[in-house]
Motif scaffolding. Structure first.
Motif, PDB file in Angstrom:
ATOM      1  N   GLY A  20     -33.129  28.464   2.629  1.00  0.00           N
ATOM      2  CA  GLY A  20     -33.255  29.523   3.635  1.00  0.00           C
ATOM      3  C   GLY A  20     -33.983  29.112   4.912  1.00  0.00           C
ATOM      4  N   ILE A  21     -33.898  29.997   5.893  1.00  0.00           N
ATOM      5  CA  ILE A  21     -34.590  29.792   7.170  1.00  0.00           C
ATOM      6  C   ILE A  21     -36.110  29.844   6.948  1.00  0.00           C
ATOM      7  N   GLY A  22     -36.559  30.771   6.076  1.00  0.00           N
ATOM      8  CA  GLY A  22     -37.997  30.935   5.838  1.00  0.00           C
ATOM      9  C   GLY A  22     -38.639  29.667   5.308  1.00  0.00           C
ATOM     10  N   ALA A  39     -44.277  33.627   0.871  1.00  0.00           N
ATOM     11  CA  ALA A  39     -44.130  34.990   0.339  1.00  0.00           C
ATOM     12  C   ALA A  39     -42.656  35.287   0.111  1.00  0.00           C
ATOM     13  N   ASP A  40     -42.370  35.748  -1.103  1.00  0.00           N
ATOM     14  CA  ASP A  40     -40.975  36.118  -1.408  1.00  0.00           C
ATOM     15  C   ASP A  40     -40.989  37.005  -2.638  1.00  0.00           C
ATOM     16  N   LEU A  41     -39.820  37.461  -3.060  1.00  0.00           N
ATOM     17  CA  LEU A  41     -39.789  38.447  -4.140  1.00  0.00           C
ATOM     18  C   LEU A  41     -40.308  37.902  -5.466  1.00  0.00           C
ATOM     19  N   ASN A 106     -42.435  37.220  10.177  1.00  0.00           N
ATOM     20  CA  ASN A 106     -41.744  38.284   9.435  1.00  0.00           C
ATOM     21  C   ASN A 106     -40.273  37.901   9.354  1.00  0.00           C
ATOM     22  N   ASN A 107     -39.921  37.211   8.264  1.00  0.00           N
ATOM     23  CA  ASN A 107     -38.583  36.607   8.199  1.00  0.00           C
ATOM     24  C   ASN A 107     -37.698  37.155   7.084  1.00  0.00           C
ATOM     25  N   ALA A 108     -38.288  37.841   6.078  1.00  0.00           N
ATOM     26  CA  ALA A 108     -37.476  38.328   4.947  1.00  0.00           C
ATOM     27  C   ALA A 108     -36.396  39.277   5.468  1.00  0.00           C
ATOM     28  N   ALA A 172     -26.089  49.118   8.966  1.00  0.00           N
ATOM     29  CA  ALA A 172     -27.519  49.317   8.699  1.00  0.00           C
ATOM     30  C   ALA A 172     -28.310  48.084   9.126  1.00  0.00           C
ATOM     31  N   TYR A 173     -27.749  46.912   8.823  1.00  0.00           N
ATOM     32  CA  TYR A 173     -28.418  45.649   9.173  1.00  0.00           C
ATOM     33  C   TYR A 173     -28.553  45.527  10.689  1.00  0.00           C
ATOM     34  N   ALA A 174     -27.469  45.862  11.400  1.00  0.00           N
ATOM     35  CA  ALA A 174     -27.488  45.752  12.864  1.00  0.00           C
ATOM     36  C   ALA A 174     -28.502  46.718  13.469  1.00  0.00           C
ATOM     37  N   ALA A 176     -31.123  47.957  11.980  1.00  0.00           N
ATOM     38  CA  ALA A 176     -32.467  47.482  11.618  1.00  0.00           C
ATOM     39  C   ALA A 176     -32.904  46.333  12.536  1.00  0.00           C
ATOM     40  N   LYS A 177     -31.998  45.390  12.787  1.00  0.00           N
ATOM     41  CA  LYS A 177     -32.375  44.226  13.606  1.00  0.00           C
ATOM     42  C   LYS A 177     -32.599  44.628  15.071  1.00  0.00           C
ATOM     43  N   ALA A 178     -31.829  45.612  15.559  1.00  0.00           N
ATOM     44  CA  ALA A 178     -32.096  46.136  16.901  1.00  0.00           C
ATOM     45  C   ALA A 178     -33.488  46.767  16.918  1.00  0.00           C
ATOM     46  N   PRO A 203     -31.284  34.596  15.524  1.00  0.00           N
ATOM     47  CA  PRO A 203     -30.298  33.588  15.130  1.00  0.00           C
ATOM     48  C   PRO A 203     -28.914  34.228  15.077  1.00  0.00           C
ATOM     49  N   ALA A 204     -27.887  33.366  15.186  1.00  0.00           N
ATOM     50  CA  ALA A 204     -26.524  33.868  14.958  1.00  0.00           C
ATOM     51  C   ALA A 204     -26.021  33.246  13.663  1.00  0.00           C
ATOM     52  N   GLN A 205     -25.247  32.197  13.751  1.00  0.00           N
ATOM     53  CA  GLN A 205     -24.602  31.679  12.533  1.00  0.00           C
ATOM     54  C   GLN A 205     -25.384  30.473  12.013  1.00  0.00           C
ATOM     55  N   ILE A 206     -26.286  30.730  11.080  1.00  0.00           N
ATOM     56  CA  ILE A 206     -27.121  29.650  10.532  1.00  0.00           C
ATOM     57  C   ILE A 206     -26.706  29.392   9.075  1.00  0.00           C
ATOM     58  N   ASN A 207     -26.612  28.113   8.744  1.00  0.00           N
ATOM     59  CA  ASN A 207     -26.053  27.668   7.474  1.00  0.00           C
ATOM     60  C   ASN A 207     -26.999  27.920   6.285  1.00  0.00           C
ATOM     61  N   THR A 208     -26.955  29.149   5.745  1.00  0.00           N
ATOM     62  CA  THR A 208     -27.804  29.531   4.592  1.00  0.00           C
ATOM     63  C   THR A 208     -26.959  30.311   3.583  1.00  0.00           C
ATOM     64  N   ASP A 209     -27.605  30.721   2.474  1.00  0.00           N
ATOM     65  CA  ASP A 209     -26.914  31.539   1.454  1.00  0.00           C
ATOM     66  C   ASP A 209     -26.333  32.809   2.080  1.00  0.00           C
TER      67      ASP A 209
HETATM   68  P1  NAD Z   1     -31.663  34.074   2.690  1.00  0.00           P
HETATM   69  O1  NAD Z   1     -31.018  35.095   1.878  1.00  0.00           O
HETATM   70  O2  NAD Z   1     -31.503  32.654   2.312  1.00  0.00           O
HETATM   71  O3  NAD Z   1     -33.228  34.363   2.796  1.00  0.00           O
HETATM   72  C1  NAD Z   1     -33.786  35.650   2.808  1.00  0.00           C
HETATM   73  C2  NAD Z   1     -35.046  35.607   1.961  1.00  0.00           C
HETATM   74  O4  NAD Z   1     -35.668  36.898   2.008  1.00  0.00           O
HETATM   75  C3  NAD Z   1     -34.740  35.295   0.490  1.00  0.00           C
HETATM   76  O5  NAD Z   1     -35.556  34.222   0.050  1.00  0.00           O
HETATM   77  C4  NAD Z   1     -35.060  36.605  -0.246  1.00  0.00           C
HETATM   78  O6  NAD Z   1     -35.539  36.396  -1.553  1.00  0.00           O
HETATM   79  C5  NAD Z   1     -36.123  37.211   0.702  1.00  0.00           C
HETATM   80  N1  NAD Z   1     -36.241  38.669   0.548  1.00  0.00           N
HETATM   81  C6  NAD Z   1     -35.235  39.580   0.522  1.00  0.00           C
HETATM   82  N2  NAD Z   1     -35.741  40.809   0.320  1.00  0.00           N
HETATM   83  C7  NAD Z   1     -37.090  40.681   0.235  1.00  0.00           C
HETATM   84  C8  NAD Z   1     -38.168  41.592   0.014  1.00  0.00           C
HETATM   85  N3  NAD Z   1     -37.947  42.896  -0.168  1.00  0.00           N
HETATM   86  N4  NAD Z   1     -39.430  41.105  -0.028  1.00  0.00           N
HETATM   87  C9  NAD Z   1     -39.671  39.783   0.131  1.00  0.00           C
HETATM   88  N5  NAD Z   1     -38.692  38.865   0.347  1.00  0.00           N
HETATM   89  C10 NAD Z   1     -37.420  39.317   0.386  1.00  0.00           C
HETATM   90  O7  NAD Z   1     -31.181  34.275   4.197  1.00  0.00           O
HETATM   91  P2  NAD Z   1     -31.555  33.538   5.565  1.00  0.00           P
HETATM   92  O8  NAD Z   1     -30.288  33.282   6.245  1.00  0.00           O
HETATM   93  O9  NAD Z   1     -32.516  32.416   5.349  1.00  0.00           O
HETATM   94  O10 NAD Z   1     -32.267  34.744   6.321  1.00  0.00           O
HETATM   95  C11 NAD Z   1     -33.595  34.700   6.839  1.00  0.00           C
HETATM   96  C12 NAD Z   1     -33.716  35.726   7.942  1.00  0.00           C
HETATM   97  O11 NAD Z   1     -32.843  35.361   9.012  1.00  0.00           O
HETATM   98  C13 NAD Z   1     -33.312  37.141   7.542  1.00  0.00           C
HETATM   99  O12 NAD Z   1     -34.164  38.073   8.166  1.00  0.00           O
HETATM  100  C14 NAD Z   1     -31.909  37.264   8.095  1.00  0.00           C
HETATM  101  O13 NAD Z   1     -31.550  38.605   8.329  1.00  0.00           O
HETATM  102  C15 NAD Z   1     -32.044  36.471   9.375  1.00  0.00           C
HETATM  103  N6  NAD Z   1     -30.801  35.994   9.972  1.00  0.00           N
HETATM  104  C16 NAD Z   1     -30.056  35.040   9.371  1.00  0.00           C
HETATM  105  C17 NAD Z   1     -28.883  34.588   9.977  1.00  0.00           C
HETATM  106  C18 NAD Z   1     -28.020  33.508   9.368  1.00  0.00           C
HETATM  107  O14 NAD Z   1     -26.991  33.179   9.979  1.00  0.00           O
HETATM  108  N7  NAD Z   1     -28.343  32.934   8.242  1.00  0.00           N
HETATM  109  C19 NAD Z   1     -28.478  35.133  11.207  1.00  0.00           C
HETATM  110  C20 NAD Z   1     -29.273  36.106  11.781  1.00  0.00           C
HETATM  111  C21 NAD Z   1     -30.443  36.517  11.166  1.00  0.00           C
END
Ligand code: NAD
Length: 278
Positions: A20-22, A39-41, A106-108, A172-174, A176-178, A203-209
């Motif tokens: 992930g990005i975090g 910090a994560d779930l 604040n990345n979750a 909902a996601y859009a 929330a992010k706004a 971010p826009a299109q980032i290579n994650t789950d």
């Molecule tokens: P990801 O699913 O790999 O990571 C998200 C992390 O947040 C996970 O580790 C998950 O366990 C954790 N999480 C979810 N709910 C939670 C909670 N209630 N409490 C604590 N932790 C929680 O996805 P990512 O792509 O790494 O996303 C990271 C951030 O970047 C997110 O906010 C996502 O919306 C944002 N984002 C990602 C992209 C992309 O292209 N990947 C684009 C725009 C924004």
């Protein structure tokens, strides 16, 4: 680079999965010499997640690897960022272990109930999506505030391109992010006097789950494959490829450091040129 970060402490939410990005942010800050709170779930995992969430053992392993490889302090905190008691417990641990907090990321984030139009969206999934992405920033920032006083500090929120450009079937996601972008700007004004800068990264299109999951959904909708959806997406990106989490992490480190001392209240795009604004 970013020498001023050495010996300071950062909290990164949603940082417990190596994909992930975090995690990339936490790793970069540890490499800059910061103590890091992962910090994560973990074991406080909620139910109904559509994407794999971080486990406690993964989070512990990450914290130990930072101690070993970067020589910094690191702790893993199982925390649900929508639960104020869980957040309060995490802040207590941070206070005990490190005394203060200099950088809050604040990345979750996550989406629930998609793909769906606003009209047919499940109400509970809508609220949960807004809770995880937006209200979490409100709750965690307020709880962290007392630990951030007394020295220059930085809050960096992960927003999204989706907070600026309306996607379909992910409303909902859009929304929330706004909200995260506006909350960033409000906090930047309100906290400037306390020496706390607040910025958002979009971010826009980032290579994650999350991105792979999205291509999977699109593949179903368009009767296509994940690879084809990714290829189509890359055609809309001037730099012609997805971004990597480490590239987002570099921007976080800049916004954490004194090199960005005159930047606050901004929502900075990292998108390979997919979104260009005046
Ligand atoms: P990801 O699913 O790999 O990571 C998200 C992390 O947040 C996970 O580790 C998950 O366990 C954790 N999480 C979810 N709910 C939670 C909670 N209630 N409490 C604590 N932790 C929680 O996805 P990512 O792509 O790494 O996303 C990271 C951030 O970047 C997110 O906010 C996502 O919306 C944002 N984002 C990602 C992209 C992309 O292209 N990947 C684009 C725009 C924004």
């Amino acid at each position: 680079m970013h020498d001023d970060l050495k010996g300071k402490t950062a909290l990164v939410t949603g940082s417990g999965k190596k994909t992930g990005i975090g995690y990339a942010i936490a790793k970069k800050l540890a490499e800059c010499g910061m103590n890091v709170v992962i910090a994560d779930l973990g074991e406080v995992s909620g139910k109904g997640e559509q994407i794999r969430i971080a486990t406690s053992s993964e989070m512990e392993e990450i914290a130990r690897s930072f101690e070993r490889e970067a020589g910094v302090g690191a702790i893993a905190c199982a925390c649900d960022v929508t639960d104020t008691e869980s957040i309060a417990r995490m802040m207590e641990r941070i206070k005990e272990k490190f005394g203060r907090l200099d950088v809050l990321c604040n990345n979750a984030g996550a989406s629930f109930g998609v793909p769906n139009s606003v009209i047919s969206y499940d109400g509970a999934a809508w609220m949960k999506t807004i809770d995880v992405n937006l209200h979490s920033v409100f709750h965690v920032s307020r709880a962290a505030f007392p630990l951030m006083l007394g020295a220059p500090a930085s809050i960096i929120n992960t927003a999204s391109r989706a907070g600026k450009v309306p996607p379909i079937f992910n409303g909902a996601y859009a929304v929330a992010k706004a909200g995260v972008i506006m909350l960033t700007k409000v906090m930047a004004k309100e906290l400037a006097g306390a020496g706390i800068r607040v910025n958002a990264v979009c971010p826009a299109q980032i290579n994650t789950d999350l991105e792979k999951w999205r291509f999977g959904l699109e593949a179903q909708v368009f009767n296509s494959t994940v690879e084809e959806r990714e290829k189509e997406m890359c055609k809309t990106i001037p730099l012609g490829r997805l971004g990597e989490p480490v590239e987002v992490a570099d921007l976080f480190a800049f916004l954490a450091s004194r090199e960005s001392a005159y930047i606050t209240g901004q929502a900075i795009n990292i998108c390979g040129g997919q979104l260009m604004e005046l």
